[in-house]
Motif scaffolding. Structure first.
Motif, PDB file in Angstrom:
ATOM      1  N   TYR A   1      11.809   4.490   3.456  1.00 51.89           N
ATOM      2  CA  TYR A   1      10.634   4.939   4.195  1.00 51.89           C
ATOM      3  C   TYR A   1      10.915   4.961   5.694  1.00 51.89           C
ATOM      4  O   TYR A   1      11.530   4.023   6.223  1.00 51.89           O
TER       5      TYR A   1
ATOM      6  N   LEU B   1      -1.084   7.494   5.602  1.00 55.10           N
ATOM      7  CA  LEU B   1      -1.634   6.228   5.141  1.00 55.10           C
ATOM      8  C   LEU B   1      -1.970   5.353   6.339  1.00 55.10           C
ATOM      9  O   LEU B   1      -1.121   5.152   7.219  1.00 55.10           O
ATOM     10  N   GLU B   2      -3.194   4.853   6.381  1.00 53.42           N
ATOM     11  CA  GLU B   2      -3.646   3.955   7.447  1.00 53.42           C
ATOM     12  C   GLU B   2      -3.392   4.537   8.845  1.00 53.42           C
ATOM     13  O   GLU B   2      -2.982   3.827   9.759  1.00 53.42           O
TER      14      GLU B   2
ATOM     15  N   ALA C   1       4.534   9.458  -6.774  1.00 50.72           N
ATOM     16  CA  ALA C   1       4.231  10.783  -6.213  1.00 50.72           C
ATOM     17  C   ALA C   1       5.489  11.649  -6.153  1.00 50.72           C
ATOM     18  O   ALA C   1       6.604  11.144  -6.051  1.00 50.72           O
TER      19      ALA C   1
ATOM     20  N   ASN D   1       2.480   1.609  -3.500  1.00 48.68           N
ATOM     21  CA  ASN D   1       1.503   2.031  -4.512  1.00 48.68           C
ATOM     22  C   ASN D   1       1.142   3.506  -4.377  1.00 48.68           C
ATOM     23  O   ASN D   1       0.902   4.185  -5.372  1.00 48.68           O
ATOM     24  N   LYS D   2       1.096   3.998  -3.133  1.00 53.45           N
ATOM     25  CA  LYS D   2       0.736   5.400  -2.922  1.00 53.45           C
ATOM     26  C   LYS D   2       1.899   6.353  -3.203  1.00 53.45           C
ATOM     27  O   LYS D   2       1.679   7.500  -3.573  1.00 53.45           O
ATOM     28  N   THR D   3       3.137   5.875  -3.049  1.00 56.38           N
ATOM     29  CA  THR D   3       4.271   6.796  -3.088  1.00 56.38           C
ATOM     30  C   THR D   3       5.199   6.677  -4.292  1.00 56.38           C
ATOM     31  O   THR D   3       5.927   7.622  -4.577  1.00 56.38           O
TER      32      THR D   3
ATOM     33  N   ALA E   1       3.471  11.216   3.247  1.00 53.73           N
ATOM     34  CA  ALA E   1       2.155  10.657   2.962  1.00 53.73           C
ATOM     35  C   ALA E   1       1.495  10.249   4.273  1.00 53.73           C
ATOM     36  O   ALA E   1       2.178   9.873   5.227  1.00 53.73           O
TER      37      ALA E   1
ATOM     38  N   ASN F   1       0.823  -1.209   0.000  1.00 55.89           N
ATOM     39  CA  ASN F   1       0.000   0.000   0.000  1.00 55.89           C
ATOM     40  C   ASN F   1       0.861   1.264   0.000  1.00 55.89           C
ATOM     41  O   ASN F   1       0.575   2.219  -0.735  1.00 55.89           O
ATOM     42  N   VAL F   2       1.908   1.262   0.806  1.00 60.34           N
ATOM     43  CA  VAL F   2       2.809   2.412   0.870  1.00 60.34           C
ATOM     44  C   VAL F   2       3.473   2.626  -0.493  1.00 60.34           C
ATOM     45  O   VAL F   2       3.517   3.745  -1.006  1.00 60.34           O
TER      46      VAL F   2
END
Length: 180
Positions: A77, A61-62, A54, A49-51, A59, A46-47
């Protein structure tokens, strides 16, 4: 005061390094937010895919604050709670990146990182202990890694090395006594 806004030394939830496909190269989690490997991998996916596309560096997230930095084929990260100071997390990220960059002689790429993964573990252990930030100066972290790597018997060390080692051990003991 409610628990989420109460100040705490335990500021780091995890440190993660992913490759450009989102696969974990390094991951260290400091609490039980994601207790199983499966949950950690899902969070990392998830991290990523979001970053990964970008342009920003932060970010949410959750319910967590994620600061990150991409380089060639790696993503670094640092994860903290949503109420954590982003500047503090960014300082940890900068120290992590600069320490690894110094270790790899500015050649920060997947193959070099994997070749020196044992030293990456030492770098993270010097910086963070159980989620508590211990050091954010990359030069100091690298000096500690070099000293650990030497492991010469006391009789074979120079006076300067002995004093530096003693100074480091005393400093660490003082930090721990202050935390208790």
């Amino acid at each position: 005061m409610n628990e989420s806004t109460e100040p705490s030394l335990y500021t780091i939830k995890s440190i993660i390094i992913l490759d450009n496909d989102g696969e974990r190269l390094f991951g260290k989690y400091y609490d039980d937010t994601y207790p199983t490997i499966r949950e950690q991998k899902l969070f990392e996916k998830n991290v990523f895919n979001k970053t990964h596309k970008a342009d920003s560096e932060i970010a949410l997230l959750e319910g967590l604050t994620v600061v990150y930095k991409g380089n060639v084929d790696l993503f670094f990260y640092v994860v903290g709670s949503s109420s954590e100071n982003e500047l503090m997390l960014t300082t940890v990220l900068t120290c992590l990146y600069d320490s690894i960059s110094g270790l790899l002689r500015k050649n920060v790429e997947k193959r070099s990182l994997l070749r020196h993964i044992d030293s990456v573990f030492l770098i993270v252990d010097e910086m963070i202990d159980g989620g508590v930030i211990m050091e954010v100066d990359s030069n100091t972290v690298l000096d500690q890694i070099v000293m650990r790597g030497d492991d010469l018997p006391l009789a074979e060390q120079s006076i300067t090395q002995v004093f530096q080692s003693a100074k480091s051990q005393i400093s660490t003991q003082i930090k721990w006594s202050l935390l208790k």
